[in-house]
Design an enzyme around this catalytic site. Structure first.
Site, PDB file in Angstrom:
ATOM      1  N   LYS A 157       0.531  -1.101   0.084  1.00  9.38           N
ATOM      2  CA  LYS A 157      -0.036  -0.216  -0.013  1.00  9.38           C
ATOM      3  C   LYS A 157       0.929   1.227   0.234  1.00  9.38           C
ATOM      4  O   LYS A 157       1.282   2.703  -0.814  1.00  9.38           O
ATOM      5  CB  LYS A 157      -0.855  -0.028   1.224  1.00  9.38           C
ATOM      6  CG  LYS A 157      -2.041  -0.754   0.515  1.00  9.38           C
ATOM      7  CD  LYS A 157      -2.852  -1.052   2.842  1.00  9.38           C
ATOM      8  CE  LYS A 157      -2.653  -0.752   3.637  1.00  9.38           C
ATOM      9  NZ  LYS A 157      -1.660  -2.236   3.948  1.00  9.38           N
TER      10      LYS A 157
ATOM     11  N   ARG B 189      -9.781   0.089   8.856  1.00  8.31           N
ATOM     12  CA  ARG B 189      -9.196  -1.290   8.414  1.00  8.31           C
ATOM     13  C   ARG B 189     -10.173  -1.744   9.499  1.00  8.31           C
ATOM     14  O   ARG B 189      -9.698  -2.439  10.000  1.00  8.31           O
ATOM     15  CB  ARG B 189      -8.091  -0.624   9.639  1.00  8.31           C
ATOM     16  CG  ARG B 189      -6.953  -1.901   8.927  1.00  8.31           C
ATOM     17  CD  ARG B 189      -5.741  -1.419   9.729  1.00  8.31           C
ATOM     18  NE  ARG B 189      -4.611  -1.950  10.181  1.00  8.31           N
ATOM     19  CZ  ARG B 189      -3.287  -1.179   9.268  1.00  8.31           C
ATOM     20  NH1 ARG B 189      -2.934   0.272   8.602  1.00  8.31           N
ATOM     21  NH2 ARG B 189      -2.092  -1.916   9.957  1.00  8.31           N
TER      22      ARG B 189
HETATM   23  P1  ADP Z   1       1.981  -2.101   3.518  1.00 13.66           P
HETATM   24  O1  ADP Z   1       2.153  -0.427   3.607  1.00 13.66           O
HETATM   25  O2  ADP Z   1       0.704  -2.450   2.740  1.00 13.66           O
HETATM   26  O3  ADP Z   1       2.160  -2.158   4.698  1.00 13.66           O
HETATM   27  P2  ADP Z   1       4.526  -1.459   1.342  1.00 13.66           P
HETATM   28  O4  ADP Z   1       4.459  -0.738   0.500  1.00 13.66           O
HETATM   29  O5  ADP Z   1       5.672  -1.152   3.083  1.00 13.66           O
HETATM   30  O6  ADP Z   1       3.142  -2.093   2.836  1.00 13.66           O
HETATM   31  O7  ADP Z   1       5.926  -3.475   0.910  1.00 13.66           O
HETATM   32  C1  ADP Z   1       5.934  -4.051   2.085  1.00 13.66           C
HETATM   33  C2  ADP Z   1       7.036  -4.288   2.012  1.00 13.66           C
HETATM   34  O8  ADP Z   1       7.280  -5.644   0.789  1.00 13.66           O
HETATM   35  C3  ADP Z   1       8.358  -3.096   1.685  1.00 13.66           C
HETATM   36  O9  ADP Z   1       9.453  -3.613   1.639  1.00 13.66           O
HETATM   37  C4  ADP Z   1       8.317  -3.393   0.155  1.00 13.66           C
HETATM   38  O10 ADP Z   1       9.574  -3.231  -0.864  1.00 13.66           O
HETATM   39  C5  ADP Z   1       7.912  -4.829  -0.213  1.00 13.66           C
HETATM   40  N1  ADP Z   1       7.063  -4.318  -1.887  1.00 13.66           N
HETATM   41  C6  ADP Z   1       5.749  -3.844  -1.923  1.00 13.66           C
HETATM   42  N2  ADP Z   1       5.315  -4.195  -3.346  1.00 13.66           N
HETATM   43  C7  ADP Z   1       6.105  -5.135  -3.400  1.00 13.66           C
HETATM   44  C8  ADP Z   1       5.777  -6.393  -4.361  1.00 13.66           C
HETATM   45  N3  ADP Z   1       4.519  -6.416  -5.169  1.00 13.66           N
HETATM   46  N4  ADP Z   1       6.417  -7.780  -4.445  1.00 13.66           N
HETATM   47  C9  ADP Z   1       7.483  -7.820  -3.700  1.00 13.66           C
HETATM   48  N5  ADP Z   1       7.822  -6.999  -2.639  1.00 13.66           N
HETATM   49  C10 ADP Z   1       6.964  -5.706  -2.615  1.00 13.66           C
HETATM   50  P1  AMP Z   2       0.939   0.049   9.038  1.00 15.99           P
HETATM   51  O1  AMP Z   2       1.779   1.391   9.399  1.00 15.99           O
HETATM   52  O2  AMP Z   2      -0.496   0.792   7.809  1.00 15.99           O
HETATM   53  O3  AMP Z   2       1.798  -1.098   9.373  1.00 15.99           O
HETATM   54  O4  AMP Z   2      -0.160   0.127  11.065  1.00 15.99           O
HETATM   55  C1  AMP Z   2       1.430   0.239  11.621  1.00 15.99           C
HETATM   56  C2  AMP Z   2       0.238  -0.184  13.153  1.00 15.99           C
HETATM   57  O5  AMP Z   2      -0.129   1.418  13.260  1.00 15.99           O
HETATM   58  C3  AMP Z   2      -1.111  -1.552  12.781  1.00 15.99           C
HETATM   59  O6  AMP Z   2       0.099  -3.315  13.187  1.00 15.99           O
HETATM   60  C4  AMP Z   2      -1.641  -0.709  14.141  1.00 15.99           C
HETATM   61  O7  AMP Z   2      -1.208  -1.724  15.003  1.00 15.99           O
HETATM   62  C5  AMP Z   2      -1.722   0.752  14.005  1.00 15.99           C
HETATM   63  N1  AMP Z   2      -2.811   1.419  12.969  1.00 15.99           N
HETATM   64  C6  AMP Z   2      -2.675   1.477  12.057  1.00 15.99           C
HETATM   65  N2  AMP Z   2      -3.993   2.345  11.537  1.00 15.99           N
HETATM   66  C7  AMP Z   2      -4.702   1.942  12.095  1.00 15.99           C
HETATM   67  C8  AMP Z   2      -5.815   1.834  11.977  1.00 15.99           C
HETATM   68  N3  AMP Z   2      -6.805   2.354  10.923  1.00 15.99           N
HETATM   69  N4  AMP Z   2      -6.521   1.565  12.697  1.00 15.99           N
HETATM   70  C9  AMP Z   2      -6.138   1.223  14.005  1.00 15.99           C
HETATM   71  N5  AMP Z   2      -5.036   0.572  13.765  1.00 15.99           N
HETATM   72  C10 AMP Z   2      -4.225   1.193  12.854  1.00 15.99           C
END
Ligand code: ADP
Ligand code: AMP
Length: 216
Positions: free
Chosen positions: A13, A86
């Site tokens: 994301k 969420r």
């Molecule tokens: P989210 O915001 O949904 O938690 P991130 O954008 O931070 O996910 O991505 C999580 C990890 O996976 C990061 O280290 C990113 O570089 C990697 N990543 C993101 N998209 C992909 C993909 N399509 N394939 C492989 N790795 C990915």
């Molecule tokens: P993220 O950066 O989206 O992976 O979020 C990190 C952590 O923040 C999550 O594991 C939750 O503990 C908290 N968090 C982020 N967004 C939300 C949400 N919309 N509702 C509740 N907790 C959240």
């Protein structure tokens, strides 16, 4: 444009939001990033959120809804919501606030990834504590090992990206967050389903292609 990005933790994301924002220029409102900034500032909200975040649980809905509605009000020309809503309760809270303001979401981008690749993605994630850029030790390497490409300094690993906490976050996703897609389907919102179990650039091409088509 007003968008919501949905998907499990580690779906990409944040990575895709950055590319959407680079192209269309709206605000990137990440609930996780806002919470981490609150923690860094040691605010009351940051202190309240700390134990939930460290364990991989969700921060209570009322705190999150107020925080995100305040952020949305500061981005009147458009935004992409990342990590929010969420829960269905958060979706209802968002919709009530939007309705009151006479606004609506243009589309929901739904990043679909099975559980299997998530652990590697999250445990290999590295972030820049200064500018928030996100890398991966294999899938999206920085130019110099362990250093932010923007010259900010050393990359760090998030404390909630350990295998134990990742497992709990995935469980939390299936129990509390997965239902949000069904909530929006039931309301008749435009949902753009994306196969996010492919290379980062291919996911970006698919997302931007669908958003371009939406914009006509
Ligand atoms: P989210 O915001 O949904 O938690 P991130 O954008 O931070 O996910 O991505 C999580 C990890 O996976 C990061 O280290 C990113 O570089 C990697 N990543 C993101 N998209 C992909 C993909 N399509 N394939 C492989 N790795 C990915
Ligand atoms: P993220 O950066 O989206 O992976 O979020 C990190 C952590 O923040 C999550 O594991 C939750 O503990 C908290 N968090 C982020 N967004 C939300 C949400 N919309 N509702 C509740 N907790 C959240």
């Amino acid at each position: 444009m007003k968008l919501i990005l949905l998907g499990p933790p580690g779906a990409g994301k944040g990575t895709q939001c950055k590319r959407i924002v680079d192209k269309y220029g709206m605000g990137h409102l990440s609930s996780g990033d806002i919470l981490r900034a609150e923690r860094k500032a040691n605010s009351e909200l940051g202190q309240k959120a700390q134990s939930y975040m460290d364990s991989g649980a969700l921060v209570p809905d009322d705190l999150i809804i107020d925080m995100m509605i305040a952020a949305i009000k500061k981005a009147p020309s458009g935004y992409v919501l990342d990590g929010f809503p969420r829960t269905v309760v958060q979706g209802e809270g968002l919709d009530a606030a939007l309705e009151k303001a006479g606004e609506k979401i243009d589309a929901i981008v739904n990043l679909q990834v099975p559980d299997e690749p998530i652990m590697d993605r999250m445990t290999g994630r590295r972030s820049c504590p200064e500018c928030g850029a996100v890398y991966h030790v294999v899938n999206l390497k920085p130019k110099a090992d362990g250093q932010c490409d923007a010259g900010c300094g050393a990359l760090t690993q998030r404390k909630d990206d350990t295998p134990e906490v990742v497992s709990y976050r995935l469980k939390t996703y299936h129990e509390q967050t997965a239902a949000v897609v069904g909530y929006y389907q039931g309301k008749g919102n435009t949902i753009l389903d994306i196969d996010a179990n492919q290379d980062i650039d291919k996911v970006t091409a698919s997302v931007l292609g669908k958003l371009d088509a939406l914009n006509g």
